[in-house]
Design a protein around this motif. Structure first.
Motif, PDB file in Angstrom:
ATOM      1  N   ASP A 432       0.835  -1.203   0.000  1.00  0.00           N
ATOM      2  CA  ASP A 432       0.000   0.000   0.000  1.00  0.00           C
ATOM      3  C   ASP A 432       0.872   1.256   0.000  1.00  0.00           C
ATOM      4  N   ARG A 433       2.034   1.145   0.649  1.00  0.00           N
ATOM      5  CA  ARG A 433       2.935   2.293   0.791  1.00  0.00           C
ATOM      6  C   ARG A 433       4.334   1.872   0.381  1.00  0.00           C
ATOM      7  N   THR A 434       4.992   2.694  -0.451  1.00  0.00           N
ATOM      8  CA  THR A 434       6.348   2.407  -0.901  1.00  0.00           C
ATOM      9  C   THR A 434       7.253   3.578  -0.545  1.00  0.00           C
ATOM     10  N   THR A 454       0.119   2.467  -5.360  1.00  0.00           N
ATOM     11  CA  THR A 454       0.805   2.512  -4.069  1.00  0.00           C
ATOM     12  C   THR A 454       1.148   3.963  -3.747  1.00  0.00           C
TER      13      THR A 454
END
Length: 467
Positions: A432-434, A454
């Motif tokens: 979901d988060r990079t 993302t």
């Protein structure tokens, strides 16, 4: 509550250091040296941005200096927690850290002599061999691939083969948050697929957050096959001119990979059977011995060589030069030698002496087979060789040395994943988060544009993020 703060390799390539805080538990992922120009010395000596004595654990992804090189300084400033790494990383880190400490002490002694002549006072070394030995005492549990290691109640870390160098890892930390199991992955440095010796990177299971490297996030590598042929061609051309070949070499993985290809080239007839190769790096020699201890980390082809009793790093014309006197003797060779010496970015080590004796010779060659960070001597040599409007030269040991030797840059040997490989690794995890780290800002921004579905973050040095 989980918080992540960034203390190295933020919009830059070196000095990896990230602090993960989970309900009072403080876990450091890597603690590497910054590498580059003279201003980097001040950056390495600066405060960490956190209190070392408050860190509970350090998870080490691999033994490259830009990921482990400040650990002795961390210990010197108060860290007493446990360091967790794979068995191969543990062995390599001992060699790397002791060598780095020795170089720090030598540099401090040189600076002290210069300062004394000027009536000034010089700073001591960043850390010494005792600090490195004290750091090794803190290496505790050995992490084995895909076997969870408990860090605290409800928190564990699992190491996955990153395929970058021997023992390198991506680390997946799992924890409980709002009665749900969640995970964050630190990529470490990811290797390129289909390389000789080491296995391809293993992709960890899915996670909500990924902290990943972007060293080559803006480009793909040249295929390995043509790069090997270009490497052989550069050596043969230099031998025909009667010169020496200087190869600035990273002691871990790159030196062993080149020995592997040199052996294959001689056996296949692509290189002269009488070729004389000198591995002039005590650290690379020790690392090669450690590589022999861990055939379990190799791919099927390399394991098959060992099974047949073939040492992939040895051939009749190879010489290992540990002693300083033997290294100095190489500078008397007028031509016909391939000299592999550290460091890969020419920031220190024996290669600088070999460059001093060969850069000005038109019959000699310098072959760069790895990344050259901005500000390093390697980058200055490469850039100066491209200048057509004036005589190229670099400053070395206080002298201006003409760059008359033939300069080759062969990029297909990189131990880092390229853009497409990074995208494939990231796509398999679907976070979901990079959070992008360990890359030049241009490469990082270009890679960010290729990511979809993302949330992408590119933290600044010292920035903190609540997750």
């Amino acid at each position: 509550m989980m918080r992540l703060s960034f203390h190295g390799a933020n919009r830059g390539v070196t000095g990896s250091c990230h602090l993960l805080e989970l309900d009072g538990l403080k876990v450091l992922i890597d603690c590497g040296l910054f590498q580059g120009g003279r201003e980097i010395d001040e950056e390495n000596a600066a405060e960490f941005g956190f209190e070392p004595s408050e860190i509970d654990l350090l998870l080490l992804t691999h033994a490259h200096l830009d990921h482990c090189g400040r650990i002795p300084l961390l210990v010197k400033r108060g860290f007493t927690g446990e360091i967790i790494a794979t068995p191969a990383t543990r062995e390599l880190a001992r060699v790397i850290l002791l060598d780095a400490a020795h170089l720090q002490e030598e540099e401090a002694e040189r600076n002290a002599r210069k300062a004394k002549r000027r009536g000034k006072r010089a700073e001591g070394p960043l850390y010494g061999e005792l600090d490195a030995l004290n750091a090794m005492d803190l290496f505790g549990r050995r992490a084995h691939y895909e076997e969870p290691v408990d860090l605290s109640t409800g928190v564990s870390a699992t190491f996955y083969d990153a395929g970058h160098i021997l023992g390198s890892s991506s680390i997946r930390v799992t924890y409980r948050d709002d009665e749900q199991d969640k995970a964050i992955i630190f990529s470490g440095d990811l290797g390129s697929s289909n390389r000789p010796m080491l296995r391809d990177p293993h992709v960890p299971p899915a996670a909500e957050t990924v902290v990943m490297e972007t060293t080559y996030g803006d480009r793909d590598h040249k295929p390995l096959g043509p790069s090997i042929q270009e490497f052989y061609g550069a050596i043969n051309e230099s031998m025909a001119r009667g010169g020496n070949v200087i190869i600035p070499t990273f002691a871990l993985e790159r030196a062993q990979e080149l020995l592997y290809h040199l052996r294959e080239g001689i056996e296949s007839g692509a290189l002269p059977k009488t070729l004389q190769v000198f591995l002039d790096s005590p650290m690379a020699i020790s690392a090669t011995e450690i590589f022999r201890h861990h055939p379990d980390c190799y791919d099927e082809d390399a394991q098959a060589l060992f099974a047949r009793g073939i040492d992939p790093f040895w051939f009749p014309g190879v010489h290992f030069t540990r002693e300083t006197a033997d290294s100095m003797a190489l500078n008397r060779l007028a031509g016909g030698a391939v000299i592999m010496a550290g460091s890969g970015m020419c920031t220190g080590g024996r290669v600088r002496h070999h460059l001093r004796h060969n850069l000005w010779k038109r019959e000699s060659s310098v072959i760069f087979v790895g990344f050259a960070a901005p500000g390093t001597l390697a980058r200055r040599i490469i850039d100066s060789s491209k200048q057509e409007d004036k005589k190229p030269q670099v400053r070395l040991f206080g002298d201006d040395i003409p760059v008359n030797a033939r300069i080759y840059t062969i990029n297909g040997f990189s131990a880092h994943a390229d853009r497409d490989e990074l995208l494939a690794w990231h796509g398999a995890i679907k976070p979901d988060r990079t959070i992008l780290v360990h890359g030049e800002e241009k490469a990082m921004a270009a890679f960010a544009e290729t990511l979809h579905g993302t949330k992408v973050l590119m933290p600044e040095q010292g920035e903190s993020i609540d997750l």
